[in-house]
Structures are given as structure tokens and as C-alpha cells.
Write a protein that holds these residues in place. Structure first.
Motif, PDB file in Angstrom:
ATOM      1  N   GLU A   1       0.827  -1.206   0.000  1.00  0.00           N
ATOM      2  CA  GLU A   1       0.000   0.000   0.000  1.00  0.00           C
ATOM      3  C   GLU A   1       0.864   1.260   0.000  1.00  0.00           C
ATOM      4  O   GLU A   1       0.599   2.210  -0.738  1.00  0.00           O
ATOM      5  CB  GLU A   1      -0.949   0.003   1.191  1.00  0.00           C
ATOM      6  CG  GLU A   1      -1.916   1.179   1.161  1.00  0.00           C
ATOM      7  CD  GLU A   1      -2.951   1.174   2.274  1.00  0.00           C
ATOM      8  OE1 GLU A   1      -3.690   2.178   2.360  1.00  0.00           O
ATOM      9  OE2 GLU A   1      -3.035   0.197   3.043  1.00  0.00           O
ATOM     10  N   ALA A   2       1.920   1.263   0.811  1.00  0.00           N
ATOM     11  CA  ALA A   2       2.801   2.437   0.879  1.00  0.00           C
ATOM     12  C   ALA A   2       3.540   2.664  -0.438  1.00  0.00           C
ATOM     13  O   ALA A   2       3.797   3.812  -0.817  1.00  0.00           O
ATOM     14  CB  ALA A   2       3.790   2.278   2.028  1.00  0.00           C
TER      15      ALA A   2
ATOM     16  N   ASP B   1       1.785   4.986  -2.760  1.00  0.00           N
ATOM     17  CA  ASP B   1       1.619   6.370  -2.333  1.00  0.00           C
ATOM     18  C   ASP B   1       2.533   7.269  -3.160  1.00  0.00           C
ATOM     19  O   ASP B   1       3.648   6.875  -3.514  1.00  0.00           O
ATOM     20  CB  ASP B   1       1.961   6.489  -0.844  1.00  0.00           C
ATOM     21  CG  ASP B   1       1.603   7.831  -0.256  1.00  0.00           C
ATOM     22  OD1 ASP B   1       0.455   7.967   0.207  1.00  0.00           O
ATOM     23  OD2 ASP B   1       2.469   8.728  -0.242  1.00  0.00           O
ATOM     24  N   ASP B   2       2.087   8.479  -3.449  1.00  0.00           N
ATOM     25  CA  ASP B   2       2.907   9.409  -4.236  1.00  0.00           C
ATOM     26  C   ASP B   2       4.136   9.910  -3.477  1.00  0.00           C
ATOM     27  O   ASP B   2       5.135  10.273  -4.099  1.00  0.00           O
ATOM     28  CB  ASP B   2       2.076  10.625  -4.664  1.00  0.00           C
ATOM     29  CG  ASP B   2       1.030  10.274  -5.708  1.00  0.00           C
ATOM     30  OD1 ASP B   2       1.202   9.263  -6.418  1.00  0.00           O
ATOM     31  OD2 ASP B   2       0.023  11.007  -5.796  1.00  0.00           O
ATOM     32  N   TYR B   3       4.077   9.953  -2.148  1.00  0.00           N
ATOM     33  CA  TYR B   3       5.122  10.602  -1.370  1.00  0.00           C
ATOM     34  C   TYR B   3       6.000   9.648  -0.561  1.00  0.00           C
ATOM     35  O   TYR B   3       7.215   9.840  -0.478  1.00  0.00           O
ATOM     36  CB  TYR B   3       4.472  11.632  -0.440  1.00  0.00           C
ATOM     37  CG  TYR B   3       5.455  12.538   0.263  1.00  0.00           C
ATOM     38  CD1 TYR B   3       6.300  13.382  -0.459  1.00  0.00           C
ATOM     39  CD2 TYR B   3       5.539  12.562   1.644  1.00  0.00           C
ATOM     40  CE1 TYR B   3       7.199  14.211   0.186  1.00  0.00           C
ATOM     41  CE2 TYR B   3       6.431  13.400   2.296  1.00  0.00           C
ATOM     42  CZ  TYR B   3       7.260  14.224   1.573  1.00  0.00           C
ATOM     43  OH  TYR B   3       8.149  15.045   2.205  1.00  0.00           O
TER      44      TYR B   3
ATOM     45  N   TRP C   1       5.203   7.553   8.986  1.00  0.00           N
ATOM     46  CA  TRP C   1       4.304   7.619   7.836  1.00  0.00           C
ATOM     47  C   TRP C   1       3.132   6.679   8.067  1.00  0.00           C
ATOM     48  O   TRP C   1       3.243   5.718   8.829  1.00  0.00           O
ATOM     49  CB  TRP C   1       5.011   7.316   6.518  1.00  0.00           C
ATOM     50  CG  TRP C   1       5.738   6.005   6.425  1.00  0.00           C
ATOM     51  CD1 TRP C   1       7.071   5.789   6.637  1.00  0.00           C
ATOM     52  CD2 TRP C   1       5.197   4.720   6.068  1.00  0.00           C
ATOM     53  NE1 TRP C   1       7.385   4.473   6.445  1.00  0.00           N
ATOM     54  CE2 TRP C   1       6.251   3.793   6.083  1.00  0.00           C
ATOM     55  CE3 TRP C   1       3.927   4.269   5.723  1.00  0.00           C
ATOM     56  CZ2 TRP C   1       6.070   2.440   5.789  1.00  0.00           C
ATOM     57  CZ3 TRP C   1       3.748   2.924   5.424  1.00  0.00           C
ATOM     58  CH2 TRP C   1       4.811   2.035   5.452  1.00  0.00           C
TER      59      TRP C   1
ATOM     60  N   ALA D   1      -0.180   4.658   5.954  1.00  0.00           N
ATOM     61  CA  ALA D   1      -0.855   4.320   4.709  1.00  0.00           C
ATOM     62  C   ALA D   1      -2.047   5.260   4.556  1.00  0.00           C
ATOM     63  O   ALA D   1      -2.629   5.712   5.556  1.00  0.00           O
ATOM     64  CB  ALA D   1      -1.326   2.870   4.754  1.00  0.00           C
ATOM     65  N   GLY D   2      -2.394   5.568   3.331  1.00  0.00           N
ATOM     66  CA  GLY D   2      -3.495   6.492   3.075  1.00  0.00           C
ATOM     67  C   GLY D   2      -4.778   6.112   3.789  1.00  0.00           C
ATOM     68  O   GLY D   2      -5.515   6.977   4.273  1.00  0.00           O
TER      69      GLY D   2
ATOM     70  N   ARG E   1      -4.945   7.518   7.556  1.00  0.00           N
ATOM     71  CA  ARG E   1      -4.690   8.928   7.880  1.00  0.00           C
ATOM     72  C   ARG E   1      -5.929   9.621   8.421  1.00  0.00           C
ATOM     73  O   ARG E   1      -7.048   9.213   8.170  1.00  0.00           O
ATOM     74  CB  ARG E   1      -4.188   9.654   6.636  1.00  0.00           C
ATOM     75  CG  ARG E   1      -2.828   9.152   6.199  1.00  0.00           C
ATOM     76  CD  ARG E   1      -2.311   9.852   4.957  1.00  0.00           C
ATOM     77  NE  ARG E   1      -1.094   9.193   4.522  1.00  0.00           N
ATOM     78  CZ  ARG E   1      -0.715   9.096   3.265  1.00  0.00           C
ATOM     79  NH1 ARG E   1      -1.440   9.640   2.303  1.00  0.00           N
ATOM     80  NH2 ARG E   1       0.396   8.462   2.965  1.00  0.00           N
TER      81      ARG E   1
END
Length: 189
Positions: free
Chosen positions: A31-32, A35-37, A103, A105-106, A109
Motif C-alpha cells: 500500500e505504501a 503512495d505518491d510521497y 508515515w 498508509a493512506g 490517515r
């Protein structure tokens, strides 16, 4: 001589556990990776494969085995699902400081998870490891991460121009720090 580190199990608030990485955490790495970042600022692979995911987990084990830091995976207590990571990095421990990074995962958040995990590791580092100063770095545009650091008790110190390589460019970072005097006592039951 290098002393391997034992990554302890820590509770983070009422709903989360921090523990060492396991190969069973590959769903989080996958999943990470999307992510874009996250892949720009961590060693999470930008393109996920089973081999790349396993290599990431092994790098986390290596960090502990070489004494360079404590890599934690953040796990939901209710179902054991890994949702993010927080690390305490000891490169400057001889100078009385350590740095933290985190960080999520989306899908995890916006629920206060990062603050709970950061608070748990910061308290443990200051109280149990007796590290005098903790610091972390946040890009100026990342207001969610700034709020997380401030909610935990980190103090904003200033802008470090061109501080860190992120992807293909040098980027500014805001430095935050925490000393033992900055940590509020745990809430009474």
C-alpha cells in the motif's frame, strides 16, 4: 563493536501497538509503495514486488541489528492490521540526539494514529533510553505532519533551507525538537 537493538512492543494510545517488522506486514509495504510521497522520503520501494517488499522488511531488521535505530510498524490492536511506521534513528546519539520519522498508509490517515505512535516512541526514547533531545523534519507544505508533531509536544525550531534530498531535488524542512521538559505527563486513569 555494534550492539544489536531489541525493538520493544509499545502501546500507542488505546488502539495501537508498535512492534518490530515481520514478513506478514507486506500488505502495508504494498500500500505504501502506491503512495505518491512515501517512497520519495523512505526506503519503501516505489514499485512493489514480493522481492522488493521483503527487501524493505529485511532493511528494517538490519537497522535494529546494526544498532542504527528502532524501526516500528504501527498495528491496529483490534485486528492486528499494520497501518504505518515510526522509526527512532540513532545516528547522532553520541551527540545526545536522535531523530524520528513516521508515515501512515493512506487508509489510516486523519484518525490521530500518527500522533499516538509518535507520542509513544518519544516518551519511551526520552524516559527509558534517556536520549536528551529528539528531532524530526517536516516539509513546509505538510501541514498534517506539522500538526501531528505539535500535538505530541514537539517544538518548531525553524526552517532548514535545502536540507534534504527528496526525489530529484533538495527541499526545505522545518525542524522540530522535543526535550524531556516538553513531554506532558501521562493522563491519570
Amino acid at each position: 563493536m555494534v550492539t544489536p537493538l531489541d525493538v520493544p512492543r509499545l502501546t500507542a494510545g488505546d488502539g495501537f501497538l508498535l512492534r518490530a517488522w515481520e514478513l506478514g506486514d507486506l500488505s502495508l509495504v504494498r500500500e505504501a509503495s502506491g503512495d505518491d510521497y512515501i517512497p520519495l522520503i523512505t526506503t519503501v520501494p516505489a514499485t512493489y514486488s514480493q522481492a522488493a517488499g521483503e527487501a524493505f522488511v529485511r532493511r528494517q531488521w538490519e537497522r535494529a541489528s546494526t544498532g542504527s535505530g528502532y524501526p516500528f510498524v504501527i498495528v491496529r490492536a483490534e485486528d492486528g492490521r499494520p497501518v504505518g511506521a515510526v522509526g527512532l534513528w540513532l545516528r547522532d546519539r553520541g551527540e545526545g540526539r536522535a531523530s524520528l520519522g513516521y508515515w501512515l498508509a493512506g487508509s489510516a490517515r486523519g484518525q490521530g494514529t500518527a500522533a499516538e505512535a509518535l507520542r509513544a516512541v518519544a516518551r519511551w526514547a526520552l524516559a527509558d533510553l534517556r536520549i536528551p533531545r529528539l528531532q524530526l523534519y517536516v516539509e513546509p507544505w505538510n501541514t498534517a505532519s506539522q500538526r501531528t508533531a505539535e500535538r505530541v509536544g514537539f517544538q518548531r525550531e525553524g526552517l532548514l533551507r535545502g536540507w534534504q534530498q527528496v526525489g530529484d531535488e533538495r527541499r526545505d524542512m522545518i525542524m522540530y525538537s522535543m526535550l524531556g521538559v516538553d513531554v506532558p505527563p501521562p493522563a491519570a486513569d
